[in-house]
Design an enzyme around this catalytic site. Structure first.
Site, PDB file in Angstrom:
ATOM      1  N   HIS A 139       0.654  -1.056   0.088  1.00 12.28           N
ATOM      2  CA  HIS A 139       0.150   0.020   0.083  1.00 12.28           C
ATOM      3  C   HIS A 139       0.848   1.293  -0.063  1.00 12.28           C
ATOM      4  CE1 HIS A 139      -3.093  -2.607   2.333  1.00 12.28           C
ATOM      5  NE2 HIS A 139      -3.636  -2.440   1.119  1.00 12.28           N
ATOM      6  N   LYS A 175     -15.332  -8.541   4.177  1.00 13.58           N
ATOM      7  CA  LYS A 175     -14.303  -8.823   4.905  1.00 13.58           C
ATOM      8  C   LYS A 175     -14.422  -8.490   6.460  1.00 13.58           C
ATOM      9  CE  LYS A 175     -11.078  -7.070   1.395  1.00 13.58           C
ATOM     10  NZ  LYS A 175      -9.948  -5.908   0.972  1.00 13.58           N
ATOM     11  N   ARG A 222      -1.471  -6.340  -8.153  1.00 16.99           N
ATOM     12  CA  ARG A 222      -0.487  -7.344  -8.022  1.00 16.99           C
ATOM     13  C   ARG A 222      -0.237  -8.542  -8.925  1.00 16.99           C
ATOM     14  NH1 ARG A 222      -3.041  -7.895  -2.095  1.00 16.99           N
ATOM     15  NH2 ARG A 222      -4.461  -8.665  -3.550  1.00 16.99           N
ATOM     16  N   SER A 254      -3.077  -7.852   2.935  1.00 18.09           N
ATOM     17  CA  SER A 254      -3.304  -7.531   4.313  1.00 18.09           C
ATOM     18  C   SER A 254      -4.087  -9.020   4.657  1.00 18.09           C
ATOM     19  CB  SER A 254      -4.322  -6.580   4.520  1.00 18.09           C
ATOM     20  OG  SER A 254      -4.045  -5.100   3.873  1.00 18.09           O
TER      21      SER A 254
END
Length: 160
Positions: free
Chosen positions: A19, A43, A93, A131
């Site tokens: 990040h 989440k 990513r 994360s």
């Protein structure tokens, strides 16, 4: 002269080195970067929104550029519009990220075609960091210092 304002949205639960790489690089592309900290209902966050806001603010302190950190709980395009943003920054990513982000960018464009989505590839050394994986490693007692700053590692340890 119109100021270029960009929004970098995310849950940042916790904020990772990946990040921070995207934040550093995107801050050079805009006059003002707004980091939008949100809650994703799909989440289950480790940290509250307030804790994440504090964490992100601490981690971006001293970075060059005008960087603001705010929370939001609305459609991304509504939030971007409220910030007078002309672009959304998204980090990629892998191919799986691209497929999801491509679909989201298309939907967002349908909602507001005046706000562009800009994709930045994560630094190669940071591409595997997520994360979710950082939290999983930490929950099993593994070292997370390669993925987050020392202060964030301490925050995660304190939560566990």
């Amino acid at each position: 002269m119109t100021r270029r304002i960009g929004v970098y949205p995310g849950t940042f639960d916790p904020i990772t080195l990946g990040h921070l790489d995207i934040i550093r690089r995107s801050a050079h592309l805009v006059d003002r970067l707004v980091i939008g900290v949100t809650t994703n209902p799909s989440k289950s966050p480790m940290f509250t929104v307030e804790e994440r806001l504090d964490m992100v603010r601490r981690e971006v302190e001293g970075l060059p550029g005008e960087i603001d950190v705010v929370s939001f709980d609305s459609l991304l395009m509504d939030f971007a519009q409220s910030q007078d943003a002309s672009l959304i920054v998204r980090g990629l990513r892998a191919v799986a990220d691209f497929e999801y982000e491509y679909q989201m960018a298309g939907m967002n464009q349908q909602l507001n075609d005046e706000i562009e989505t800009v994709f930045l590839m994560a630094d190669v050394s940071l591409q595997p960091i997520a994360s979710r994986l950082v939290k999983e490693i930490a929950r099993y007692g593994g070292p997370i210092d390669k993925f987050v700053t020392p202060a964030v590692a301490a925050d995660v340890a304190a939560k566990l």
